[in-house]
Design a protein around this motif. Structure first.
Motif, PDB file in Angstrom:
ATOM      1  N   GLY A 112      38.654  21.158  -9.155  1.00 20.70           N
ATOM      2  CA  GLY A 112      38.153  21.675  -7.726  1.00 20.70           C
ATOM      3  C   GLY A 112      37.192  22.984  -7.498  1.00 20.70           C
ATOM      4  O   GLY A 112      37.138  23.377  -6.385  1.00 20.70           O
ATOM      5  N   VAL A 113      37.155  23.559  -8.706  1.00 15.29           N
ATOM      6  CA  VAL A 113      36.456  24.944  -8.600  1.00 15.29           C
ATOM      7  C   VAL A 113      35.567  24.925  -9.851  1.00 15.29           C
ATOM      8  O   VAL A 113      35.570  24.390 -10.967  1.00 15.29           O
ATOM      9  CB  VAL A 113      37.607  26.138  -9.169  1.00 15.29           C
ATOM     10  N   CYS A 114      34.435  25.495  -9.634  1.00 15.62           N
ATOM     11  CA  CYS A 114      33.124  25.772 -10.565  1.00 15.62           C
ATOM     12  C   CYS A 114      32.675  27.287 -10.437  1.00 15.62           C
ATOM     13  O   CYS A 114      32.138  27.737  -9.526  1.00 15.62           O
ATOM     14  CB  CYS A 114      32.212  24.852  -9.985  1.00 15.62           C
ATOM     15  N   HIS A 115      32.996  27.767 -11.617  1.00 13.45           N
ATOM     16  CA  HIS A 115      32.557  29.248 -11.886  1.00 13.45           C
ATOM     17  C   HIS A 115      31.211  29.149 -12.611  1.00 13.45           C
ATOM     18  O   HIS A 115      31.034  28.534 -13.594  1.00 13.45           O
ATOM     19  CB  HIS A 115      33.518  29.895 -12.709  1.00 13.45           C
ATOM     20  N   VAL A 116      30.379  29.998 -11.987  1.00 13.73           N
ATOM     21  CA  VAL A 116      28.818  30.129 -12.554  1.00 13.73           C
ATOM     22  C   VAL A 116      28.651  31.341 -12.457  1.00 13.73           C
ATOM     23  O   VAL A 116      28.422  32.198 -11.688  1.00 13.73           O
ATOM     24  CB  VAL A 116      27.840  29.130 -11.680  1.00 13.73           C
TER      25      VAL A 116
ATOM     26  N   ILE B  90      25.859  17.209  -8.747  1.00 12.05           N
ATOM     27  CA  ILE B  90      26.524  16.705 -10.354  1.00 12.05           C
ATOM     28  C   ILE B  90      27.943  16.529 -10.457  1.00 12.05           C
ATOM     29  O   ILE B  90      28.467  15.750 -11.160  1.00 12.05           O
ATOM     30  CB  ILE B  90      26.053  17.791 -11.199  1.00 12.05           C
ATOM     31  N   ALA B  91      28.639  17.455  -9.601  1.00 13.15           N
ATOM     32  CA  ALA B  91      30.199  17.439 -10.129  1.00 13.15           C
ATOM     33  C   ALA B  91      30.933  17.136  -8.668  1.00 13.15           C
ATOM     34  O   ALA B  91      32.182  16.938  -8.854  1.00 13.15           O
ATOM     35  CB  ALA B  91      30.637  19.043 -10.256  1.00 13.15           C
ATOM     36  N   GLY B  92      30.390  16.811  -7.629  1.00 17.44           N
ATOM     37  CA  GLY B  92      31.002  16.329  -6.479  1.00 17.44           C
ATOM     38  C   GLY B  92      31.361  17.770  -5.765  1.00 17.44           C
ATOM     39  O   GLY B  92      31.177  18.929  -6.099  1.00 17.44           O
ATOM     40  N   GLU B  93      32.247  17.600  -4.797  1.00 22.18           N
ATOM     41  CA  GLU B  93      32.919  18.639  -4.079  1.00 22.18           C
ATOM     42  C   GLU B  93      33.558  19.687  -4.944  1.00 22.18           C
ATOM     43  O   GLU B  93      34.491  19.325  -5.520  1.00 22.18           O
ATOM     44  CB  GLU B  93      33.637  18.384  -2.848  1.00 22.18           C
ATOM     45  N   ALA B  94      33.203  20.884  -4.832  1.00 14.40           N
ATOM     46  CA  ALA B  94      34.043  21.827  -5.525  1.00 14.40           C
ATOM     47  C   ALA B  94      33.826  23.426  -4.912  1.00 14.40           C
ATOM     48  O   ALA B  94      32.683  23.495  -4.372  1.00 14.40           O
ATOM     49  CB  ALA B  94      33.369  21.948  -7.008  1.00 14.40           C
ATOM     50  N   LEU B  95      34.695  24.116  -5.165  1.00 14.27           N
ATOM     51  CA  LEU B  95      34.745  25.596  -4.699  1.00 14.27           C
ATOM     52  C   LEU B  95      33.951  26.272  -5.503  1.00 14.27           C
ATOM     53  O   LEU B  95      34.277  26.206  -6.692  1.00 14.27           O
ATOM     54  CB  LEU B  95      36.098  26.253  -4.419  1.00 14.27           C
ATOM     55  N   LEU B  96      32.542  26.615  -5.193  1.00 15.51           N
ATOM     56  CA  LEU B  96      31.699  27.528  -5.830  1.00 15.51           C
ATOM     57  C   LEU B  96      32.072  28.985  -6.112  1.00 15.51           C
ATOM     58  O   LEU B  96      31.967  29.622  -5.001  1.00 15.51           O
ATOM     59  CB  LEU B  96      30.408  27.087  -5.549  1.00 15.51           C
ATOM     60  N   ASP B  97      32.191  29.444  -7.198  1.00 15.59           N
ATOM     61  CA  ASP B  97      32.451  30.766  -7.683  1.00 15.59           C
ATOM     62  C   ASP B  97      31.120  31.211  -8.388  1.00 15.59           C
ATOM     63  O   ASP B  97      31.099  30.960  -9.467  1.00 15.59           O
ATOM     64  CB  ASP B  97      33.694  31.047  -8.393  1.00 15.59           C
ATOM     65  N   LEU B  98      30.118  31.945  -7.745  1.00 16.50           N
ATOM     66  CA  LEU B  98      29.059  32.144  -8.282  1.00 16.50           C
ATOM     67  C   LEU B  98      28.572  33.750  -8.230  1.00 16.50           C
ATOM     68  O   LEU B  98      28.922  34.260  -7.370  1.00 16.50           O
ATOM     69  CB  LEU B  98      27.791  31.565  -7.202  1.00 16.50           C
ATOM     70  N   ARG B  99      28.134  33.987  -9.550  1.00  9.01           N
ATOM     71  CA  ARG B  99      27.877  35.530  -9.500  1.00  9.01           C
ATOM     72  C   ARG B  99      26.244  35.356 -10.207  1.00  9.01           C
ATOM     73  O   ARG B  99      26.146  34.864 -11.467  1.00  9.01           O
ATOM     74  CB  ARG B  99      28.787  36.117 -10.632  1.00  9.01           C
ATOM     75  N   ILE B 100      25.384  36.008  -9.383  1.00  6.08           N
ATOM     76  CA  ILE B 100      23.962  36.197 -10.252  1.00  6.08           C
ATOM     77  C   ILE B 100      23.555  37.680 -10.549  1.00  6.08           C
ATOM     78  O   ILE B 100      23.889  38.463  -9.454  1.00  6.08           O
ATOM     79  CB  ILE B 100      23.148  35.565  -9.187  1.00  6.08           C
ATOM     80  N   VAL B 101      23.242  37.954 -11.737  1.00 12.11           N
ATOM     81  CA  VAL B 101      22.773  39.475 -12.080  1.00 12.11           C
ATOM     82  C   VAL B 101      21.554  39.461 -12.581  1.00 12.11           C
ATOM     83  O   VAL B 101      21.307  38.263 -13.138  1.00 12.11           O
ATOM     84  CB  VAL B 101      24.012  39.964 -12.874  1.00 12.11           C
TER      85      VAL B 101
END
Length: 260
Positions: free
Chosen positions: A43-47, A67-78
């Motif tokens: 249920g969690v997707c780290h990107v 692609i993955a269905g419902e998931a809590l997105l943990d997103l970091r863009i640098v």
């Protein structure tokens, strides 16, 4: 002996998400610099994304959901590191150090690749398959083992019985299935989640295609900043890889099965 996993295997789901984000970067810029790492499960997707391109977080979230269905997105863009960015400022140069090899596919590898694709058309769920000579091992989730044994009476089918796979059972991470993606051409560099300036993408594709054409192994090495690899301008190797990625439908589609 070879193993192939299908696009719904958790590691391939991670590769596909990374590929979809690279597709977004190429939609935003002609030649973006980007590297994406994905870890997902339960249920969690780290990107984590390092990039020159301006990306819309909602577009990324939509790609993850598709692609993955419902998931809590943990997103970091640098931003991409400024020294790495400067490496490309004067022209198209190799974006990484690396050792690469291309190896012609065997008949066994081609057979298993075709089998995996055929299986996925009727069972589009997490699965992995091994072919060792005449011995076929089928591990297919969300499928009746009894029915599969009827279809493939000489195969070893789901040795522990019926199972449910996917990211609610197992975690997935980018570039963890290089053997499935590259067969005997697998080296240390991962194919997915990177732009075309990265040798892990372009030189791997070049070496693989050259080995198939010559019907013999190819070994190459390069250093970050090289403007020539294998006697060719690095820009030509990048364009060869660009055309290959286009031919399969983009970086996400490339991530589904890898090079074969």
């Amino acid at each position: 002996m070879i193993e192939k996993v299908n696009p719904s295997h958790p590691d391939k789901v991670a590769d596909r998400i990374a590929g979809a984000i690279v597709d977004l970067a190429y939609a935003a810029e002609e030649n973006p610099k980007i590297a994406v790492e994905v870890l997902l499960g339960h249920g969690v997707c780290h990107v984590i994304i390092e990039t020159t391109a301006v990306l819309d977080k909602e577009d990324i979230a939509e790609a993850v959901c598709l692609i993955a269905g419902e998931a809590l997105l943990d997103l970091r863009i640098v931003p991409q590191d400024e020294h790495l960015a400067q490496n490309q400022s004067g022209g198209i140069r190799c974006g990484d150090n690396g050792i690469f090899k291309g190896v012609p596919l065997t008949a066994e590898q081609k057979i298993l690749s075709q089998f995996a694709r055929k299986m996925y058309t009727t069972h589009p769920f997490d699965g992995k398959y091994i072919l060792d000579g005449e011995r076929l091992i089928i591990c297919q989730s969300n499928a009746s083992s009894e029915e599969l044994r009827k279809l493939y009476p000489n195969a070893v089918v789901n040795p522990l019985g019926d199972w449910t796979g996917g990211t609610d059972v197992d975690t997935g991470a980018t570039n963890r299935k290089l053997g499935s993606d590259m067969a005997d051409s697998a080296t240390g560099g991962g194919l997915h989640g990177k732009d075309l300036s990265k040798a892990d993408v372009s030189v791997n594709i070049h070496a693989f295609l050259k080995a198939q054409k010559l019907s013999k192994p190819v070994e190459l090495c390069c250093a970050i900043g090289d403007d020539t690899v294998d006697g060719l301008p690095y820009s030509e190797i990048v364009e060869e890889a660009r055309e290959y990625i286009r031919s399969v439908g983009g970086f996400e589609k490339f991530a589904e099965w890898g090079l074969y």
